[in-house]
Enzyme design. Structure first.
Site, PDB file in Angstrom:
ATOM      1  N   GLU A 128       6.483 -56.310 -56.887  1.00 42.79           N
ATOM      2  CA  GLU A 128       6.607 -57.713 -57.284  1.00 42.79           C
ATOM      3  C   GLU A 128       7.307 -58.592 -56.253  1.00 42.79           C
ATOM      4  O   GLU A 128       7.301 -59.808 -56.382  1.00 42.79           O
ATOM      5  CB  GLU A 128       7.334 -57.829 -58.641  1.00 42.79           C
ATOM      6  CG  GLU A 128       8.822 -57.511 -58.638  1.00 42.79           C
ATOM      7  CD  GLU A 128       9.125 -56.034 -58.738  1.00 42.79           C
ATOM      8  OE1 GLU A 128       8.204 -55.217 -58.556  1.00 42.79           O
ATOM      9  OE2 GLU A 128      10.292 -55.673 -58.994  1.00 42.79           O
ATOM     10  N   ASN A 169       8.730 -54.606 -52.326  1.00 38.68           N
ATOM     11  CA  ASN A 169       9.695 -53.649 -52.870  1.00 38.68           C
ATOM     12  C   ASN A 169       8.931 -52.546 -53.642  1.00 38.68           C
ATOM     13  O   ASN A 169       7.711 -52.629 -53.763  1.00 38.68           O
ATOM     14  CB  ASN A 169      10.686 -54.415 -53.775  1.00 38.68           C
ATOM     15  CG  ASN A 169      10.017 -54.897 -55.040  1.00 38.68           C
ATOM     16  OD1 ASN A 169       8.808 -55.115 -55.069  1.00 38.68           O
ATOM     17  ND2 ASN A 169      10.778 -55.070 -56.095  1.00 38.68           N
ATOM     18  N   CYS A 210       8.211 -51.670 -56.736  1.00 34.63           N
ATOM     19  CA  CYS A 210       7.238 -51.889 -57.833  1.00 34.63           C
ATOM     20  C   CYS A 210       6.256 -53.008 -57.535  1.00 34.63           C
ATOM     21  O   CYS A 210       5.442 -53.384 -58.386  1.00 34.63           O
ATOM     22  CB  CYS A 210       7.984 -52.122 -59.135  1.00 34.63           C
ATOM     23  SG  CYS A 210       9.075 -50.742 -59.540  1.00 34.63           S
TER      24      CYS A 210
HETATM   25  N1  UDP Z   1      14.290 -50.145 -58.825  1.00 38.67           N
HETATM   26  C1  UDP Z   1      14.810 -49.035 -58.158  1.00 38.67           C
HETATM   27  N2  UDP Z   1      14.998 -47.870 -58.849  1.00 38.67           N
HETATM   28  C2  UDP Z   1      14.695 -47.745 -60.159  1.00 38.67           C
HETATM   29  C3  UDP Z   1      14.163 -48.867 -60.843  1.00 38.67           C
HETATM   30  C4  UDP Z   1      13.984 -50.049 -60.144  1.00 38.67           C
HETATM   31  O1  UDP Z   1      15.079 -49.095 -56.974  1.00 38.67           O
HETATM   32  O2  UDP Z   1      14.897 -46.652 -60.735  1.00 38.67           O
HETATM   33  C5  UDP Z   1      14.108 -51.429 -58.087  1.00 38.67           C
HETATM   34  C6  UDP Z   1      12.704 -51.614 -57.542  1.00 38.67           C
HETATM   35  O3  UDP Z   1      12.765 -52.381 -56.358  1.00 38.67           O
HETATM   36  C7  UDP Z   1      12.016 -52.399 -58.628  1.00 38.67           C
HETATM   37  C8  UDP Z   1      13.133 -53.335 -59.029  1.00 38.67           C
HETATM   38  O4  UDP Z   1      14.301 -52.513 -58.969  1.00 38.67           O
HETATM   39  O5  UDP Z   1      10.894 -53.038 -58.133  1.00 38.67           O
HETATM   40  C9  UDP Z   1      13.018 -53.951 -60.391  1.00 38.67           C
HETATM   41  O6  UDP Z   1      12.754 -52.960 -61.367  1.00 38.67           O
HETATM   42  P1  UDP Z   1      13.059 -53.200 -62.906  1.00 38.67           P
HETATM   43  O7  UDP Z   1      12.755 -54.621 -63.212  1.00 38.67           O
HETATM   44  O8  UDP Z   1      12.358 -52.141 -63.693  1.00 38.67           O
HETATM   45  O9  UDP Z   1      14.640 -52.959 -62.947  1.00 38.67           O
HETATM   46  P2  UDP Z   1      15.743 -53.231 -64.082  1.00 38.67           P
HETATM   47  O10 UDP Z   1      16.573 -54.375 -63.578  1.00 38.67           O
HETATM   48  O11 UDP Z   1      15.075 -53.482 -65.396  1.00 38.67           O
HETATM   49  O12 UDP Z   1      16.555 -51.967 -64.122  1.00 38.67           O
END
Ligand code: UDP
Length: 573
Positions: A276, A272, A274
């Site tokens: 992970e 994905n 980022c």
């Molecule tokens: N992600 C996305 N857009 C964003 C931020 C995150 O598509 O602006 C997706 C992406 O696949 C990333 C995953 O959400 O790897 C998890 O990101 P994060 O943990 O920062 O998300 P949160 O749940 O904290 O918003």
């Protein structure tokens, strides 16, 4: 819920993007209302398996889990559960086939996913190289990079319906004939801005780097070698670009595939955005993170991990995330089908650095690395046990009998653990993000009306008050320096514990990433920070160490190397 627990920042983020609004933009939902909408929707999924379940009681349990800020599901679940859109996953991987239909189907599917708040990963490795023949037109192919620009433009136009920025991962195998153009494709910081890019590295390539030999470039159509390059030179080129502006990252494809538990379904080509979550084409995954600060209990002398509470929280979180798979409204039938066949979930952590501060353990110490192994090892084992327990009630994931797990305990989910960046979740939880060290202990934030506000790490605030050192003058100094390493009035033993990203050597960043990786099914989101004056050779050494330590990929960032960096020490807008 004790709303006072939610910080002002958290409230701002929630009001802007998560809480319900009417047509005129007025809020129609409270924070409590949001958590209730989510807990009701996710608990209702239980009825599918057991119509005697008290879904009201389960909803209360999930509600408490979230409002205690012990666990939060990824943003799309908070935003969309119980709403028309209903798309709950953060992570998707889509295939990009080597045909016009294939490429543009994928552009369309990505647009649908972005609209729903998800991020997409793609491998462009199947596309024929630039300059090769296009049989139907007699022309020549323009190659993967030119098509990445099409995906980029589509993402720009969609911008995820205004709630989340379009995020993509683009991967190209190191043996693709266009690899040199790929390594260079983000060099000017102006193009392909909606992508993170990673080079897909093979073990054969790493061996060629070590033995200083050439490696073959392979035509993706014919699978024949069509050229060769010096492995060392290409490796140095990747290092040089990452040193310049942090891109490309690298992912170790063979490692991702060694942990591919359903190899009959194909090869893992991408993660994905980022990094992970490695996934097969058309798979999606929903993530969730436990706030480790909330897993500590006070003792007479300080804090310690409450493993009983952690175990209970893991079990509830796995139940929650398994229900998300059923409650989810998938953007495509094919994604629904593929996701339900493996039922991957990604439970991880946030607040790790803050928890270490409270325990008085420096992030860059052997003790912290050992504790990381213990805590994540515990979560991974408890998570797997919880998934097995669900399997006994609900059945294994449909592909279990053909998976590499088939001879072990029955499993409800093909993967259980993932460490996400928790970019927004950590703001809502009021803790440090993922397993990252604290980036800076104080920021000056400009509020829209022109006033300035100093924001200080909550654990440091507590410590400074305890020491009688809390003052506006000291906070301003910390905000301008980011680190407290040079503040002589703070006792040395406190400064040794309150280290920030830039006080920590890259090797210690990698050791921590590797410690979490050893107990995580999927991968770990981590950026290895380098000071501005770091050399290319230091970056090279870090890459080699990450490979040696068993990491699944590496992302580095050298301070100041991008004109517009998200977090600036000294000032945040
Ligand atoms: N992600 C996305 N857009 C964003 C931020 C995150 O598509 O602006 C997706 C992406 O696949 C990333 C995953 O959400 O790897 C998890 O990101 P994060 O943990 O920062 O998300 P949160 O749940 O904290 O918003």
């Amino acid at each position: 819920m004790a709303i006072s627990e939610i910080s002002k920042n958290a409230l701002t983020v929630l009001e802007k993007r998560y809480l319900g609004k009417d047509g005129e933009g007025n809020l129609t939902e409270t924070v409590e209302g949001m958590f209730r909408r989510v807990s009701d929707t996710i608990a209702a999924a239980d009825a599918k398996y057991d119509n005697t379940t008290d879904t009201k009681a389960l909803s209360d349990q999930f509600f408490e889990l979230m409002t205690d800020l012990r666990f939060l599901p990824n943003s799309p679940t908070l935003m969309n559960a119980g709403r028309v859109l209903g798309q709950l996953s953060a992570c998707f991987v889509l295939p990009v086939e080597d045909s016009m239909e294939g490429i543009f189907d994928s552009v369309k599917n990505a647009a649908l996913i972005h609209k729903s708040g998800g991020g997409t990963g793609f491998s462009f490795s199947r596309l024929r190289q630039s300059g090769s023949a296009v049989r139907s037109t007699g022309g020549v192919a323009s190659g993967p990079i030119s098509f990445m620009k099409v995906f980029n433009a589509a993402t720009e136009a969609v911008k995820q319906g205004g709630t989340r920025r379009g995020a993509n991962m683009g991967v190209l195998r190191i043996d693709h004939p266009d690899i040199l153009d790929f390594i260079n494709c983000k060099a000017d910081n102006k193009e392909i801005t909606n992508f993170n890019i990673s080079v897909g590295i093979t073990e054969a390539f790493m061996e060629a780097v070590e033995s200083q030999s050439d490696y073959d470039l392979i035509d993706p159509k014919t699978k024949q070698a069509v050229g060769h390059l010096s492995a060392e030179k290409v490796f140095d080129l990747v290092v040089d670009h990452a040193w310049k502006n942090g891109e490309p990252g690298i992912i170790f494809l063979d490692r991702l595939n060694r942990d591919n538990v359903t190899p009959t379904q194909g090869e893992i080509e991408s993660t994905n955005p980022c990094g992970e979550q490695p996934l097969l084409p058309y798979e999606s995954c929903n993530l969730g993170s436990i706030n480790l600060v909330k897993m500590l209990r006070k003792t007479l002398t300080g804090y310690e991990f409450d493993f009983r509470l952690l175990g209970e929280t893991v079990e509830q979180a796995v139940h929650f995330l398994d229900n998300v798979i059923d409650a989810n409204n998938y953007p495509l039938d094919k994604i629904a089908e593929t996701t339900r066949a493996s039922r991957k979930i990604g439970l991880g952590v946030m607040g790790w650095a803050d928890a270490l501060l409270m325990l008085g353990i420096p992030y860059n110490s052997d003790e912290a690395v050992e504790l990381a192994e213990r805590v994540m090892g515990y979560i991974n084992t408890a998570g797997h046990a919880a998934s097995s327990k669900l399997a006994a009630k609900r059945g294994t994931f449909p592909l279990f009998s053909v998976s590499t797990l088939k001879d072990g305990a029955a499993m409800r989910n093909a993967t259980v653990t993932t460490i996400a960046p928790t970019g927004t979740l950590s703001i809502i939880g009021g803790c440090s993000s993922g397993v990252e060290p604290v980036f800076a202990y104080a920021f000056i934030r400009n509020i829209m009306d022109g006033t300035e506000m100093i924001e200080v790490n909550p654990v440091l605030t507590e410590k400074l008050k305890e020491l009688g050192l809390y003052s506006d003058r000291l906070l301003r100094r910390i905000a301008s320096e980011g680190t407290i390493a040079h503040c002589e009035e703070i006792p040395q033993e406190v400064r040794d514990v309150f280290v920030c990203s830039h006080d920590i050597k890259p090797i210690d960043h990698i050791k921590m990433q590797a410690a979490f990786q050893r107990h995580t099914d999927n991968a770990v989101s981590k950026t290895v920070n380098f000071p501005k004056e770091a050399t290319r050779n230091e970056v090279r050494e870090a890459y080699l160490l990450a490979y040696k330590e068993g990491c699944k990929g590496v992302t580095i960032y050298r301070d100041g190397s991008r004109e517009e960096q998200v977090l600036n020490i000294g000032k945040v807008n």
